[in-house]
Design an enzyme around this catalytic site. Structure first.
Site, PDB file in Angstrom:
ATOM      1  CB  CYS A  65      -0.981  -0.003   1.171  1.00  0.00           C
ATOM      2  SG  CYS A  65      -0.303   0.383   2.804  1.00  0.00           S
ATOM      3  CG  ASN A  69       2.962   2.211   8.706  1.00  0.00           C
ATOM      4  OD1 ASN A  69       3.669   1.422   9.303  1.00  0.00           O
ATOM      5  ND2 ASN A  69       3.343   3.442   8.422  1.00  0.00           N
ATOM      6  CG  HIS A  98      17.946 -11.165  13.067  1.00  0.00           C
ATOM      7  ND1 HIS A  98      18.651 -10.078  13.544  1.00  0.00           N
ATOM      8  CD2 HIS A  98      18.864 -11.972  12.478  1.00  0.00           C
ATOM      9  CE1 HIS A  98      19.944 -10.236  13.260  1.00  0.00           C
ATOM     10  NE2 HIS A  98      20.083 -11.374  12.602  1.00  0.00           N
ATOM     11  CG  ASN A  99      12.294  -9.883  13.075  1.00  0.00           C
ATOM     12  OD1 ASN A  99      12.756  -9.048  12.297  1.00  0.00           O
ATOM     13  ND2 ASN A  99      12.514  -9.828  14.376  1.00  0.00           N
ATOM     14  NE  ARG A 109       0.414   7.228  -2.281  1.00  0.00           N
ATOM     15  CZ  ARG A 109      -0.745   6.855  -1.751  1.00  0.00           C
ATOM     16  NH1 ARG A 109      -0.851   6.660  -0.453  1.00  0.00           N
ATOM     17  NH2 ARG A 109      -1.806   6.708  -2.515  1.00  0.00           N
TER      18      ARG A 109
END
Length: 144
Positions: A65, A69, A98-99, A109
């Site tokens: 998007c 967020n 790591h995650n 954008r």
């Protein structure tokens, strides 16, 4: 690899470029995103991606998007989804290493299409390191 992708109107051009890149690499793509520039509501296109990741129907997800967020927040409402907002390739690599992120969130954008493709390339090819990171990831609650 089977990858689901979802996007709103800000990410349409990015989605087409990323899908083209991934198909050239031999990946199977499930497209849940809009194909137009008409304004849409991003949750309508993110929930199906997150559901596929959550249920193990796909290996990874890509969501796009304007800021990255909104789609990340939406995807992270799903159990077993770890969506990482990435704006540079180094963050994409660390998100996987790591995650153990299984969804990459791209801010259309704030990145270029070539940057987005490079982040996706790194994201899908980087393995989770496990070890001390696995301990940390396991502490992320599935339900609060």
């Amino acid at each position: 690899m089977k990858i689901a992708i979802g996007n709103d109107h800000a990410g349409t051009d990015y989605k087409f470029a990323i899908v083209n890149f991934l198909q050239e690499q031999g990946h199977t793509i499930v497209n849940y995103g809009t194909d137009t520039l008409d304004s849409v509501d991003y949750p309508d296109f993110v929930h199906p991606v997150a559901t596929d990741v959550e249920n193990g129907n796909v290996d990874l997800g890509i969501i796009i998007c304007g800021s990255g967020n909104g789609v990340a927040i939406t995807a992270n409402k799903h159990q077993k989804v770890r969506a990482a907002l990435c704006w540079i390739k180094e963050i994409a690599e660390l998100a996987r290493q790591h995650n153990n992120a299984n969804v990459i969130s791209i801010p259309a954008r704030y990145t270029s299409i070539p940057q987005a493709i490079e982040m996706v390339r790194i994201f899908i090819s980087t393995p989770f390191e496990g070890g001390r990171h696995e301990n940390r990831v396991n502490k992320i609650p599935i339900k609060c």
